[in-house]
Design an enzyme around this catalytic site. Structure first.
Site, PDB file in Angstrom:
ATOM      1  CE  LYS A  55     114.106  21.906 -25.417  1.00 55.31           C
ATOM      2  NZ  LYS A  55     112.964  20.569 -25.285  1.00 55.31           N
TER       3      LYS A  55
ATOM      4  CG  ASP B 194     111.949  22.017 -22.572  1.00 53.58           C
ATOM      5  OD1 ASP B 194     112.340  20.948 -22.344  1.00 53.58           O
ATOM      6  OD2 ASP B 194     111.327  22.321 -23.547  1.00 53.58           O
TER       7      ASP B 194
ATOM      8  CG  ASP C 248     108.076  23.477 -24.691  1.00 48.67           C
ATOM      9  OD1 ASP C 248     107.547  24.124 -25.587  1.00 48.67           O
ATOM     10  OD2 ASP C 248     108.227  22.291 -24.911  1.00 48.67           O
TER      11      ASP C 248
ATOM     12  CG  ASP D  72     105.388  20.230 -26.859  1.00 47.52           C
ATOM     13  OD1 ASP D  72     106.055  21.024 -26.382  1.00 47.52           O
ATOM     14  OD2 ASP D  72     104.921  19.145 -26.342  1.00 47.52           O
TER      15      ASP D  72
ATOM     16  CE  LYS E 123     105.764  21.226 -23.322  1.00 43.41           C
ATOM     17  NZ  LYS E 123     105.996  19.748 -23.650  1.00 43.41           N
TER      18      LYS E 123
ATOM     19  CD  GLU F 299     110.347  22.743 -27.698  1.00 44.74           C
ATOM     20  OE1 GLU F 299     110.981  22.832 -26.611  1.00 44.74           O
ATOM     21  OE2 GLU F 299     109.212  22.253 -27.796  1.00 44.74           O
TER      22      GLU F 299
ATOM     23  NE  ARG G 108     112.272  16.851 -31.989  1.00 50.63           N
ATOM     24  CZ  ARG G 108     111.818  15.586 -31.831  1.00 50.63           C
ATOM     25  NH1 ARG G 108     111.589  14.655 -32.936  1.00 50.63           N
ATOM     26  NH2 ARG G 108     111.406  15.389 -30.734  1.00 50.63           N
TER      27      ARG G 108
END
EC number: 3.4.11.1
Length: 494
Positions: free
Chosen positions: A264, A287, A269, A346, A276, A348, A350
């Site tokens: 990933k 991230d 993010d 958030d 967030k 995201e 996956r």
């Protein structure tokens, strides 16, 4: 730093030597020989209480009677036969701190005398090199004034014989290279390290190794493939998503099925519309820790030239709020054809991973491991010590657990069952992208499992292990040691 293996006679040493002493005053074999040469000099120091052998205690001796070495570093090794991996690494750290405080340019280590519980010479030397490399790492590319490092040490020689010792050094150097590469990319600020930058690093790796070929897919390529979930995450960013494929092929059978590692790569993010909290948001540059670790692994195996076919995939993307950003309530059609209702923008990672996991089916992989800073729930469950491991394949899970134990890059297997799929039901789509409050790390893995039915699969959630907070803030390079050890085991049939 240069590392070498050389069988060296104690009497011939003119530079600096490191020897061990146990807590009960018992001398290690090398220390015993120096004690004999010096007519009981070390024994007298023990009797006077000047050194007690306490774990990590280091005494620097000069002008040892009848001995020509410039310095003798006497290192406390704790209770004989009881030192574990963590304690040994701390011992090495304390030793290198003492060495760095001197003008020593070369040291010859006899700490291979020290037995680590349930470990052999290979691990003694490998842990030594890995710990040394960790201790000297600094990330200062963006500082106008660099730290003043007045460290003279350039050469570490391990007094040992045989191929095992040299193999330990080779493995450790490659793993350290991979960890350093992962750290450098992950520590890079998000205004520099965006998805295009990630792709550039992948391309640069191909120029350094004849065994690697790199292909990069842009957003048009992904749109043509129907990777709509991945692209939805990227909608709010001006920086185009990039899917970088790093193909390493060195198996004796060129047609052997590859091992695929998917990372990933959210280079930043913000959470998208589901924004967030401001506090700690700067850490969301990490991230992309999964992609950074996969990039690090590919560096390491290229150095080792493992006889495997491995494909590393860096799923680069940004998740930002914007008038064009995807929204809670959107329904996305994935590359696999399953539809997903977005309940939280958030969640995201996956969405990026599900399309990537579908894409890699084309390689007909032997197995696939995805690596992701996926859930805060995993941090709540396991803290910063263990990566979360989820798998639909018991054999693969056990192989990863073995590699984690061997490398001391810890992982803990979490359960996965149909009951967790129940939490992902949606009234309007095939799946929801979150599963409610409970078991968040597991429901994230359960979500991904819907896209992995074509191959053996495991998922590593590194949200708690990819970076450190506080005074030592920065990327850890994990789980590069775990994954490289896994690949070494695969290459050697272990």
């Amino acid at each position: 730093m240069e590392y070498r293996v050389k069988s060296t006679a104690l009497l011939d040493i003119k530079s600096n030597i490191i020897i061990g002493l146990y807590e009960n005053g018992e001398l290690s074999p090398s220390a015993q020989k120096i004690d004999e040469i010096s007519q009981g000099y070390l024994s007298k120091l023990i009797q006077s209480g000047e050194i007690k052998g306490k774990l990590g205690q280091v005494l620097v001796l000069r002008h040892v009677p009848n001995y020509s070495a410039e310095r003798v570093f006497v290192v406390g090794a704790g209770k004989k036969g009881e030192i574990n991996e963590k304690q040994f690494k701390q011992l090495i750290q304390d030793t290198i701190n003492a060495v760095k405080a001197t003008s020593a340019k070369e040291v010859i280590s006899y700490l291979s005398d020290i037995k680590i519980k349930d470990r052999d010479l290979y691990w003694n030397i490998r842990f030594s090199v890995e710990t040394l490399e960790t201790s000297i790492y600094q990330f200062e590319q963006f500082k106008s004034k660099k730290s003043e490092q007045d460290v003279a040490l350039t050469d570490v020689i391990f007094s040992a014989e045989g191929d095992v010792a040299q193999q330990a050094v080779n493995h450790a150097k490659a793993i350290a290279l991979g960890v350093r590469a992962a750290k450098d990319v992950a520590n890079c600020p998000p205004n520099v390290c965006n998805p295009v930058y990630l792709a550039e690093q992948a391309n640069a790796l191909a120029t350094r190794s004849d065994l690697i070929k790199t292909t990069v897919l842009g957003e048009k390529d992904m749109a043509d493939l129907g990777m709509n979930a991945y692209l939805a995450v990227s909608q709010g960013s001006v920086n185009e998503a990039q899917l970088s494929l790093i193909e390493y092929r060195n198996h004796p059978n060129p047609d052997a099925k590859p091992i695929v590692l998917v990372g990933k790569g959210l280079t930043f993010d913000a959470g998208g519309i589901s924004l967030k909290p401001a506090e700690g948001m700067d850490e969301m540059k990490y991230d992309m820790g999964g992609a950074a670790s996969v990039y690090g692994v590919m560096n390491a195996i290229a150095e080792l030239k493992l006889p495997l076919n491995v494909i590393g995939v860096l799923a680069g993307c940004e998740n930002l709020p914007d008038g064009n950003a995807y929204r809670p309530g959107d329904i996305l059609t994935t590359m696999k054809g399953l539809t997903v209702e977005v309940l939280n923008t958030d969640a995201e990672g996956r969405l990026v991973l599900c399309d990537t996991l579908t894409y890699v089916e084309r390689f007909e992989p032997e197995l696939v491991i995805d690596v992701a800073t996926l859930t805060g729930a995993c941090v709540v469950a396991l803290g910063a010590h263990n990566s979360g491991l989820i798998s639909t394949d018991d054999k693969l899970a056990k192989d990863l657990e073995l590699a984690a134990a061997q490398s001391t890059d810890k992982a803990w297997r979490l359960p996965l069952g149909e009951e967790y799929q129940e939490q992902l039901k949606s009234n309007f789509a095939d799946l929801a992208n979150i599963g409610g409050r409970w078991g968040g790390a597991i429901t994230a893995g359960a979500f991904l499992s819907n896209f992995t039915d074509k191959y053996r699969w495991a998922h590593l959630d590194i949200a708690g292990t990819a970076w450190l907070q506080g005074a030592n803030k920065g990327a850890t390079g994990r789980p590069v040691p775990l994954l490289v050890q896994f690949l070494i085991n695969q290459a050697t049939g272990k």
